[in-house]
Design a protein around this motif. Structure first.
Motif, PDB file in Angstrom:
ATOM      1  N   LEU A  46       0.806  -1.220   0.000  1.00  0.00           N
ATOM      2  CA  LEU A  46       0.000   0.000   0.000  1.00  0.00           C
ATOM      3  C   LEU A  46       0.839   1.270   0.000  1.00  0.00           C
ATOM      4  CD1 LEU A  46      -2.854  -1.021   2.476  1.00  0.00           C
ATOM      5  CD2 LEU A  46      -2.914  -0.966  -0.026  1.00  0.00           C
ATOM      6  N   ASN A  47       2.166   1.122   0.112  1.00  0.00           N
ATOM      7  CA  ASN A  47       3.048   2.286   0.000  1.00  0.00           C
ATOM      8  C   ASN A  47       3.479   2.546  -1.445  1.00  0.00           C
ATOM      9  OD1 ASN A  47       3.141   2.907   2.789  1.00  0.00           O
ATOM     10  ND2 ASN A  47       4.618   1.234   3.106  1.00  0.00           N
ATOM     11  N   THR A  48       2.875   1.823  -2.385  1.00  0.00           N
ATOM     12  CA  THR A  48       3.204   2.009  -3.805  1.00  0.00           C
ATOM     13  C   THR A  48       2.941   3.453  -4.223  1.00  0.00           C
ATOM     14  OG1 THR A  48       2.641  -0.295  -4.256  1.00  0.00           O
ATOM     15  CG2 THR A  48       2.704   1.196  -6.141  1.00  0.00           C
ATOM     16  N   ASP A  49       3.823   3.977  -5.041  1.00  0.00           N
ATOM     17  CA  ASP A  49       3.702   5.347  -5.522  1.00  0.00           C
ATOM     18  C   ASP A  49       2.446   5.469  -6.389  1.00  0.00           C
ATOM     19  OD1 ASP A  49       4.002   7.878  -6.475  1.00  0.00           O
ATOM     20  OD2 ASP A  49       5.945   7.551  -7.433  1.00  0.00           O
ATOM     21  N   TYR A  50       1.511   6.332  -5.974  1.00  0.00           N
ATOM     22  CA  TYR A  50       0.265   6.481  -6.731  1.00  0.00           C
ATOM     23  C   TYR A  50       0.537   7.043  -8.126  1.00  0.00           C
ATOM     24  CZ  TYR A  50      -4.387   7.926  -8.139  1.00  0.00           C
ATOM     25  OH  TYR A  50      -5.553   8.085  -8.842  1.00  0.00           O
ATOM     26  N   LYS A  51       1.497   7.954  -8.227  1.00  0.00           N
ATOM     27  CA  LYS A  51       1.803   8.550  -9.529  1.00  0.00           C
ATOM     28  C   LYS A  51       2.243   7.482 -10.523  1.00  0.00           C
ATOM     29  CE  LYS A  51       4.372  12.409 -11.571  1.00  0.00           C
ATOM     30  NZ  LYS A  51       5.275  13.533 -11.287  1.00  0.00           N
ATOM     31  N   LEU A  52       3.022   6.528 -10.046  1.00  0.00           N
ATOM     32  CA  LEU A  52       3.497   5.447 -10.905  1.00  0.00           C
ATOM     33  C   LEU A  52       2.342   4.531 -11.310  1.00  0.00           C
ATOM     34  CD1 LEU A  52       6.053   4.295 -12.160  1.00  0.00           C
ATOM     35  CD2 LEU A  52       6.389   2.937 -10.085  1.00  0.00           C
ATOM     36  N   THR A  53       1.457   4.231 -10.369  1.00  0.00           N
ATOM     37  CA  THR A  53       0.297   3.395 -10.686  1.00  0.00           C
ATOM     38  C   THR A  53      -0.606   4.071 -11.710  1.00  0.00           C
ATOM     39  OG1 THR A  53       0.358   2.573  -8.397  1.00  0.00           O
ATOM     40  CG2 THR A  53      -1.607   2.104  -9.680  1.00  0.00           C
ATOM     41  N   HIS A  54      -0.866   5.355 -11.489  1.00  0.00           N
ATOM     42  CA  HIS A  54      -1.693   6.125 -12.418  1.00  0.00           C
ATOM     43  C   HIS A  54      -1.072   6.131 -13.815  1.00  0.00           C
ATOM     44  CE1 HIS A  54      -3.232   9.884 -14.263  1.00  0.00           C
ATOM     45  NE2 HIS A  54      -4.327   9.636 -13.560  1.00  0.00           N
ATOM     46  N   PHE A  55       0.258   6.274 -13.868  1.00  0.00           N
ATOM     47  CA  PHE A  55       0.972   6.287 -15.142  1.00  0.00           C
ATOM     48  C   PHE A  55       0.744   4.977 -15.897  1.00  0.00           C
ATOM     49  CE2 PHE A  55       4.837   5.096 -17.465  1.00  0.00           C
ATOM     50  CZ  PHE A  55       4.981   6.168 -18.324  1.00  0.00           C
ATOM     51  N   HIS A  56       0.853   3.853 -15.209  1.00  0.00           N
ATOM     52  CA  HIS A  56       0.707   2.561 -15.871  1.00  0.00           C
ATOM     53  C   HIS A  56      -0.743   2.299 -16.289  1.00  0.00           C
ATOM     54  CE1 HIS A  56       4.733   0.959 -15.692  1.00  0.00           C
ATOM     55  NE2 HIS A  56       4.836   1.264 -14.407  1.00  0.00           N
ATOM     56  N   VAL A  57      -1.687   2.692 -15.487  1.00  0.00           N
ATOM     57  CA  VAL A  57      -3.097   2.483 -15.856  1.00  0.00           C
ATOM     58  C   VAL A  57      -3.399   3.125 -17.199  1.00  0.00           C
ATOM     59  CG1 VAL A  57      -5.464   3.104 -15.269  1.00  0.00           C
ATOM     60  CG2 VAL A  57      -3.958   2.187 -13.505  1.00  0.00           C
ATOM     61  N   THR A  88      -1.183   4.495 -19.523  1.00  0.00           N
ATOM     62  CA  THR A  88      -0.330   4.112 -20.655  1.00  0.00           C
ATOM     63  C   THR A  88      -0.685   2.720 -21.155  1.00  0.00           C
ATOM     64  OG1 THR A  88       1.387   3.374 -19.087  1.00  0.00           O
ATOM     65  CG2 THR A  88       1.598   5.599 -20.021  1.00  0.00           C
ATOM     66  N   ASP A  89      -1.077   1.811 -20.256  1.00  0.00           N
ATOM     67  CA  ASP A  89      -1.543   0.490 -20.693  1.00  0.00           C
ATOM     68  C   ASP A  89      -2.796   0.611 -21.547  1.00  0.00           C
ATOM     69  OD1 ASP A  89       0.534  -0.690 -19.380  1.00  0.00           O
ATOM     70  OD2 ASP A  89      -0.664  -1.496 -17.719  1.00  0.00           O
ATOM     71  N   ALA A  90      -3.734   1.435 -21.079  1.00  0.00           N
ATOM     72  CA  ALA A  90      -4.987   1.591 -21.812  1.00  0.00           C
ATOM     73  C   ALA A  90      -4.740   2.212 -23.189  1.00  0.00           C
ATOM     74  CB  ALA A  90      -5.955   2.453 -21.007  1.00  0.00           C
ATOM     75  N   ILE A  91      -3.893   3.246 -23.249  1.00  0.00           N
ATOM     76  CA  ILE A  91      -3.665   3.936 -24.521  1.00  0.00           C
ATOM     77  C   ILE A  91      -2.860   3.067 -25.480  1.00  0.00           C
ATOM     78  CG2 ILE A  91      -2.535   5.926 -25.575  1.00  0.00           C
ATOM     79  CD1 ILE A  91      -3.214   7.481 -23.008  1.00  0.00           C
ATOM     80  N   SER A  92      -1.822   2.426 -24.979  1.00  0.00           N
ATOM     81  CA  SER A  92      -1.009   1.592 -25.875  1.00  0.00           C
ATOM     82  C   SER A  92      -1.791   0.368 -26.330  1.00  0.00           C
ATOM     83  CB  SER A  92       0.291   1.171 -25.181  1.00  0.00           C
ATOM     84  OG  SER A  92       0.032   0.487 -23.969  1.00  0.00           O
ATOM     85  N   GLY A  93      -2.639  -0.205 -25.455  1.00  0.00           N
ATOM     86  CA  GLY A  93      -3.463  -1.329 -25.869  1.00  0.00           C
ATOM     87  C   GLY A  93      -4.461  -0.941 -26.940  1.00  0.00           C
ATOM     88  N   ALA A  94      -5.105   0.227 -26.756  1.00  0.00           N
ATOM     89  CA  ALA A  94      -6.059   0.705 -27.763  1.00  0.00           C
ATOM     90  C   ALA A  94      -5.354   1.003 -29.077  1.00  0.00           C
ATOM     91  CB  ALA A  94      -6.784   1.943 -27.249  1.00  0.00           C
ATOM     92  N   GLY A  95      -4.166   1.601 -28.996  1.00  0.00           N
ATOM     93  CA  GLY A  95      -3.420   1.897 -30.216  1.00  0.00           C
ATOM     94  C   GLY A  95      -2.995   0.641 -30.953  1.00  0.00           C
ATOM     95  N   ALA A  96      -2.541  -0.381 -30.212  1.00  0.00           N
ATOM     96  CA  ALA A  96      -2.143  -1.640 -30.846  1.00  0.00           C
ATOM     97  C   ALA A  96      -3.337  -2.337 -31.489  1.00  0.00           C
ATOM     98  CB  ALA A  96      -1.478  -2.546 -29.813  1.00  0.00           C
ATOM     99  N   LEU A  97      -4.491  -2.251 -30.827  1.00  0.00           N
ATOM    100  CA  LEU A  97      -5.693  -2.852 -31.398  1.00  0.00           C
ATOM    101  C   LEU A  97      -6.099  -2.139 -32.687  1.00  0.00           C
ATOM    102  CD1 LEU A  97      -7.700  -5.114 -30.710  1.00  0.00           C
ATOM    103  CD2 LEU A  97      -9.120  -3.408 -29.587  1.00  0.00           C
ATOM    104  N   ALA A  98      -6.011  -0.814 -32.690  1.00  0.00           N
ATOM    105  CA  ALA A  98      -6.338  -0.065 -33.905  1.00  0.00           C
ATOM    106  C   ALA A  98      -5.369  -0.419 -35.028  1.00  0.00           C
ATOM    107  CB  ALA A  98      -6.296   1.436 -33.612  1.00  0.00           C
ATOM    108  N   PHE A  99      -4.076  -0.556 -34.712  1.00  0.00           N
ATOM    109  CA  PHE A  99      -3.102  -0.925 -35.735  1.00  0.00           C
ATOM    110  C   PHE A  99      -3.393  -2.309 -36.300  1.00  0.00           C
ATOM    111  CE2 PHE A  99       0.795  -3.100 -36.979  1.00  0.00           C
ATOM    112  CZ  PHE A  99       1.304  -2.230 -37.928  1.00  0.00           C
TER     113      PHE A  99
END
Length: 559
Positions: free
Chosen positions: A126-137, A139-150
């Motif tokens: 629970l001490n995980t950096d929230y900024k890092l978690t938010h970043f991955h949420v 970027t995963d969503a955007i890169s996944g959507a982009g790969a699907l579109a490609f």
């Protein structure tokens, strides 16, 4: 203090990544092709497919050449868990009600677990950096959507090339696209290649993330206005509007609560520095955050009304769980707003997001495991309602026990079938069903159908065959009907004209399981005089046979 790396440390490119991910996902696609032969998947094949699909995707998104061992362990563990869930769902699909919801819970847990793992939650908790978690949420969503579109664009290009080469008589691409192994490998390879390129450009993806959040935040204002109008109108009606809309209120309210959650986070971002500075959006975000709780509570009230009217079902139990999670978020957001007041509320909401995300992930995983039988819980509740007189014997849904509650429901139906009187008779009739009747078209008691049926001429054997047919399709004789004997056809099957208020339909009796096959022509002319079981029905020769109801010809000739 968090030891997870900052997002800037994740921006290093790894040149072989697109090729590695293309090979990984193309190989996964080939494995999926071999496991599926076009028929319904068997339990072991489904488990293998789930292992490949979820394990390969987890490895592709989380791949880090500097620290590959934890990624491999995570991908293998996630694939194994989803494989076990898929095996149980396919193996006991008929025995346990709502197992597809359990699989969906497993998928949901996987989606939450991936960014938590990428942010180092397995090390820092629970001490995980929230900024890092938010970043991955994001970027995963955007890169996944982009790969699907490609991937979709790659198929469009393939079809274009096929058309081009086809002009000179080369059909190689057309032949390949007809092969299942090529379809799976091309799709997996294209997705992996695009994902690898996008993951190598996380710095650009991070900038695109800010653009996406800015665009999303524009939707916050109309949602907040609509939320205020809704709450005022609902309170002004004393809640009556919610009572009148119980059929659709729960999913709409939950969807709006999710919308409030997403748009609130789009405005407040990952820290106070990045939070929108708009004097309009910041208070709008507070309104949306405060709106999650009342929307969730109203969804719970709506579901409570529905349960009071119709009792528990496996689907309603899953809906209750979703509502409970929404209420938990609503409470956490309300407490965060109260503690942070005007300036510090966003920090409390971010902390609540991390805590609740980890708890929701664990809850979803537990619910996906074969630890609960919601069909048995629902069956006990429905029978208790019947025994308490909260639902009449005639209105009780015996077919639901037969088809919707798994083996527990069928065992409960068998116990009802041992009772005396109408309950036992209706339960036994439902237990003999060979397919699920459409809602509102459940088989009616044979005696009830017989009372509203007239057979002409009055032949006991014909009456028995017609009753066999109408007991299964009793909706065809909802009020009154007359079965007119038309003789036997060339195949030796007896044909009838089933006459009701709208005209007649022609059937050949003696089909499988007592059913009848429709024969044309028929008619749907409305009789001029009211139709009931005492109507005068004639079969006249003129020279082709025609049906007359109360002296008026109906439709075209029978022959």
């Amino acid at each position: 203090m968090s030891t997870a790396p900052a997002p800037e440390d994740l921006l290093e490119d790894w040149e072989p990544r697109p090729f590695v991910l293309a090979a990984l996902l193309a190989g996964g696609g080939l494995g999926l092709c071999f496991l599926f032969d076009g028929s319904d998947p068997q339990p072991l094949a489904g488990a293998g497919a789930a292992f490949i699909f979820f394990g390969a995707l987890a490895a592709a998104f989380a791949l880090d050449p500097r620290n590959w061992k934890p990624v491999a362990i995570f991908a293998l563990a996630l694939g194994a868990i989803m494989a076990g869930i898929a095996w149980h769902v396919l193996r006991f699909e008929e025995a346990y009600a709502g197992r597809h919801f359990a699989f969906a819970a497993g998928v949901f847990a996987s989606v939450i677990a991936l960014p938590l793992f990428q942010a180092g939650f397995h090390r820092t908790g629970l001490n995980t950096d929230y900024k890092l978690t938010h970043f991955h949420v994001w970027t995963d969503a955007i890169s996944g959507a982009g790969a699907l579109a490609f991937t979709g664009l790659s198929w469009l290009m393939l079809f274009l090339l096929d058309g081009l080469l086809g002009l000179v008589g080369i059909n190689l691409i057309e032949d390949l696209t007809r092969q299942g192994w090529f379809v799976w490998m091309w799709s997996g390879g294209a997705f992996g290649t695009a994902l690898g390129v996008l993951r190598n450009n996380l710095k650009i993806i991070g900038s695109l993330q800010n653009v996406v959040l800015i665009v999303l935040s524009l939707l916050a204002v109309p949602l907040a206005l609509a939320l205020v109008v809704f709450l005022v109108a609902l309170l002004a009606s004393g809640g009556q509007a919610l009572w009148d809309a119980t059929d659709s209120a729960t999913p709409v309210l939950l969807a709006c609560a999710v919308g409030c959650f997403v748009l609130t986070n789009a405005i407040m971002r990952d820290d106070d520095v990045a939070t929108s500075r708009s004097r309009i959006l910041r208070p709008v975000a507070m309104v949306l955050a405060a709106g999650v709780l009342p929307l969730s509570i109203f969804a719970a009230v709506s579901m409570g009304i529905r349960m009071n009217q119709h009792g528990l079902t496996p689907e309603r139990i899953w809906a209750l769980i979703c509502i409970a999670v929404a209420v938990a978020y609503g409470l956490a957001y309300a407490v965060g707003l109260a503690r942070g007041r005007r300036l510090g509320w966003a920090a409390h909401l971010r902390r609540a997001n991390l805590n609740l995300a980890s708890a929701t992930c664990v809850l979803a995983l537990i619910l996906a495991l074969p630890l609960w039988d919601f069909g048995a819980i629902s069956a006990r509740n429905q029978i208790a309602r019947l025994d308490a007189g909260r639902v009449s014997v005639e209105a009780f849904d015996y077919s639901a026990l037969r088809w919707d509650f798994g083996d527990a429901g069928r065992r409960a139906l068998a116990r009802l079938g041992e009772r005396e009187g109408e309950v036992g008779r209706l339960a036994r009739a439902a237990a003999e069903q060979i397919e699920r009747p459409w809602r509102g078209m459940e088989p009616a008691p044979r005696d009830d159908i017989s009372a509203r049926l007239r057979v002409q001429p009055d032949d006991p054997e014909l009456r028995r065959e017609v009753l066999d047919f109408l007991t299964i399709e009793s909706w065809r004789c909802a009020k009154a009907c007359i079965a007119l004997d038309l003789g036997r056809n060339a195949a030796g099957r007896r044909e009838i004209a089933l006459i009701e208020g709208y005209g007649f339909e022609r059937f050949a009796l003696g089909g499988p399981d007592g059913r009848a096959d429709p024969v044309f022509p028929g008619a749907r002319d409305e009789p001029e005089t009211p139709f009931d079981i005492s109507a005068k029905v004639e079969l006249r020769e003129e020279p082709r046979r025609s049906i007359y109801i109360n002296g008026r010809r109906i439709g075209m000739p029978v022959d």
